[in-house]
Design a protein around this motif. Structure first.
Motif, PDB file in Angstrom:
ATOM      1  N   SER A   1      13.088   7.903   2.880  1.00 60.39           N
ATOM      2  CA  SER A   1      13.723   6.610   3.170  1.00 60.39           C
ATOM      3  C   SER A   1      13.021   5.494   2.421  1.00 60.39           C
ATOM      4  O   SER A   1      11.843   5.585   2.075  1.00 60.39           O
ATOM      5  N   GLU A   2      13.768   4.424   2.172  1.00 63.59           N
ATOM      6  CA  GLU A   2      13.210   3.262   1.498  1.00 63.59           C
ATOM      7  C   GLU A   2      12.499   2.371   2.512  1.00 63.59           C
ATOM      8  O   GLU A   2      12.989   2.157   3.616  1.00 63.59           O
ATOM      9  N   HIS A   3      11.349   1.895   2.125  1.00 59.82           N
ATOM     10  CA  HIS A   3      10.565   1.047   3.018  1.00 59.82           C
ATOM     11  C   HIS A   3      10.803  -0.425   2.662  1.00 59.82           C
ATOM     12  O   HIS A   3      10.428  -0.872   1.581  1.00 59.82           O
ATOM     13  N   ARG A   4      11.441  -1.128   3.577  1.00 60.55           N
ATOM     14  CA  ARG A   4      11.721  -2.535   3.351  1.00 60.55           C
ATOM     15  C   ARG A   4      10.582  -3.373   3.922  1.00 60.55           C
ATOM     16  O   ARG A   4      10.308  -3.347   5.126  1.00 60.55           O
ATOM     17  N   LEU A   5       9.918  -4.075   3.054  1.00 60.41           N
ATOM     18  CA  LEU A   5       8.768  -4.877   3.453  1.00 60.41           C
ATOM     19  C   LEU A   5       9.076  -6.354   3.276  1.00 60.41           C
ATOM     20  O   LEU A   5       9.803  -6.749   2.368  1.00 60.41           O
ATOM     21  N   GLY A   6       8.513  -7.160   4.158  1.00 55.88           N
ATOM     22  CA  GLY A   6       8.693  -8.600   4.083  1.00 55.88           C
ATOM     23  C   GLY A   6       7.382  -9.320   4.315  1.00 55.88           C
ATOM     24  O   GLY A   6       6.318  -8.704   4.382  1.00 55.88           O
ATOM     25  N   LYS A   7       7.470 -10.628   4.458  1.00 55.66           N
ATOM     26  CA  LYS A   7       6.252 -11.418   4.633  1.00 55.66           C
ATOM     27  C   LYS A   7       5.559 -11.124   5.957  1.00 55.66           C
ATOM     28  O   LYS A   7       4.351 -11.391   6.105  1.00 55.66           O
ATOM     29  N   ASP A   8       6.313 -10.591   6.917  1.00 54.36           N
ATOM     30  CA  ASP A   8       5.723 -10.281   8.221  1.00 54.36           C
ATOM     31  C   ASP A   8       5.197  -8.859   8.309  1.00 54.36           C
ATOM     32  O   ASP A   8       4.668  -8.460   9.352  1.00 54.36           O
ATOM     33  N   SER A   9       5.350  -8.073   7.250  1.00 49.25           N
ATOM     34  CA  SER A   9       4.854  -6.700   7.252  1.00 49.25           C
ATOM     35  C   SER A   9       3.328  -6.706   7.277  1.00 49.25           C
ATOM     36  O   SER A   9       2.693  -7.602   6.718  1.00 49.25           O
TER      37      SER A   9
ATOM     38  N   SER B   1      -0.525  -6.106   6.397  1.00 45.66           N
ATOM     39  CA  SER B   1      -1.163  -6.088   5.076  1.00 45.66           C
ATOM     40  C   SER B   1      -1.461  -4.672   4.623  1.00 45.66           C
ATOM     41  O   SER B   1      -1.449  -4.369   3.426  1.00 45.66           O
ATOM     42  N   THR B   2      -1.726  -3.767   5.584  1.00 46.38           N
ATOM     43  CA  THR B   2      -2.011  -2.383   5.215  1.00 46.38           C
ATOM     44  C   THR B   2      -0.788  -1.702   4.603  1.00 46.38           C
ATOM     45  O   THR B   2      -0.923  -0.778   3.807  1.00 46.38           O
ATOM     46  N   LYS B   3       0.409  -2.162   4.990  1.00 47.90           N
ATOM     47  CA  LYS B   3       1.647  -1.624   4.411  1.00 47.90           C
ATOM     48  C   LYS B   3       1.890  -2.205   3.026  1.00 47.90           C
ATOM     49  O   LYS B   3       2.363  -1.517   2.117  1.00 47.90           O
ATOM     50  N   LEU B   4       1.573  -3.489   2.891  1.00 43.18           N
ATOM     51  CA  LEU B   4       1.805  -4.155   1.612  1.00 43.18           C
ATOM     52  C   LEU B   4       0.810  -3.704   0.551  1.00 43.18           C
ATOM     53  O   LEU B   4       1.092  -3.810  -0.642  1.00 43.18           O
ATOM     54  N   LEU B   5      -0.328  -3.203   0.988  1.00 41.05           N
ATOM     55  CA  LEU B   5      -1.422  -2.901   0.070  1.00 41.05           C
ATOM     56  C   LEU B   5      -1.009  -1.898  -1.001  1.00 41.05           C
ATOM     57  O   LEU B   5      -1.332  -2.058  -2.179  1.00 41.05           O
ATOM     58  N   TYR B   6      -0.284  -0.849  -0.599  1.00 38.54           N
ATOM     59  CA  TYR B   6       0.106   0.211  -1.538  1.00 38.54           C
ATOM     60  C   TYR B   6       1.611   0.215  -1.809  1.00 38.54           C
ATOM     61  O   TYR B   6       2.153   1.223  -2.266  1.00 38.54           O
ATOM     62  N   ALA B   7       2.279  -0.884  -1.516  1.00 39.15           N
ATOM     63  CA  ALA B   7       3.740  -0.935  -1.659  1.00 39.15           C
ATOM     64  C   ALA B   7       4.183  -0.611  -3.085  1.00 39.15           C
ATOM     65  O   ALA B   7       5.175   0.103  -3.301  1.00 39.15           O
TER      66      ALA B   7
END
Length: 255
Positions: A146-154, A156-162
């Motif tokens: 599945s595609e991981h939809r990230l936003g400004k509220d995600s 930081s640990t998720k955004l780190l390797y996005a």
């Protein structure tokens, strides 16, 4: 807090000062400062560890870059899953991908990544545990279809390797495709492999304990297992459904 200087009365703090409950404004200002320090150090740590994370993922998701041959059991298990998908008319490749991910990477490797003390004689500190949780989460996201939809509220640990996850996903897909192209493993070769592994590790495991765990599973799902055995041609020849019922009755009887 580091060790205080009792003579001068000065207290030395390491990056973060514990906020006094009564001073809410100072706590808010301090939290903002800490979050900025945290994010900067997080990115710096990620850059330091990037090569090691890449090497780990590349090694786990490669049939040729591991120094030894791919274990026969992995090829045999993946072929079995593909065979079952064909047998039941499941042609969705995402389903097959998910089956394989749940069998090996998500059941085995994530556990090892998250708990290195299972393999190495080391102490896992809380800081190490938090870092490994991020790596393990990235590993799980790489195995997902599945595609991981990230936003400004995600987080930081998720955004780190996005930005890295699509690259890692391509490694997982290539790994499964490479395994599917390997020569099939015959039942005879698989049985010989299992017999050799049993001989090599015969003194390391408690057979009765393993059998008890299997029995607990069988007894919990006995109706489903018995029904499946009754409709299987090979199981009918060996009267496996009847034998399972006998085992359950013998184990359940009071002695």
């Amino acid at each position: 807090m580091l060790t205080p200087d009792l003579e001068s009365g000065v207290k030395v703090w390491h990056l973060v000062k514990n906020h006094e409950h009564g001073d809410q404004k100072e706590g808010e200002r301090g939290s903002k400062m800490v979050s900025e320090i945290y994010l900067t150090r997080l990115l710096a740590t990620k850059g330091t560890l990037q090569k090691f994370v890449d090497d780990l993922f590349e090694t786990l998701f490669s049939t040729v870059c591991r120094g030894t041959a791919l274990p026969l059991a992995i090829k045999y298990m993946f072929d079995f899953l593909d065979e079952q998908a064909d047998r039941h008319g499941i042609h969705d490749m995402d389903v097959r991908h998910t089956w394989k991910s749940n069998c090996l990477p998500l059941r085995f490797w994530v556990n090892v990544i998250k708990n290195p003390q299972f393999v190495f004689d080391i102490h896992k500190s809380s800081i190490t545990d938090a870092c490994l949780s991020v790596v393990a989460q990235t590993f799980m996201d790489s195995c997902s279809t599945s595609e991981h939809r990230l936003g400004k509220d995600s987080p930081s640990t998720k955004l780190l390797y996005a930005k890295d996850i699509p690259h890692y996903k391509s490694w997982v897909e290539r790994y499964y495709a490479d395994i599917s192209r390997l020569p099939a493993i015959s039942d005879q070769d698989m049985n010989a492999y299992l017999a050799e592994q049993a001989r090599l590790h015969s003194s390391e495991f408690n057979v009765l304990s393993a059998l008890h765990e299997i029995f607990s599973y069988v007894s919990k799902y006995s109706p489903e297992i018995t029904e499946a055995l009754e409709h299987d041609e090979q199981a009918q020849k060996q009267k496996l459904a009847y034998k399972v019922e006998q085992i359950i009755a013998a184990m359940s009887a009071e002695s």
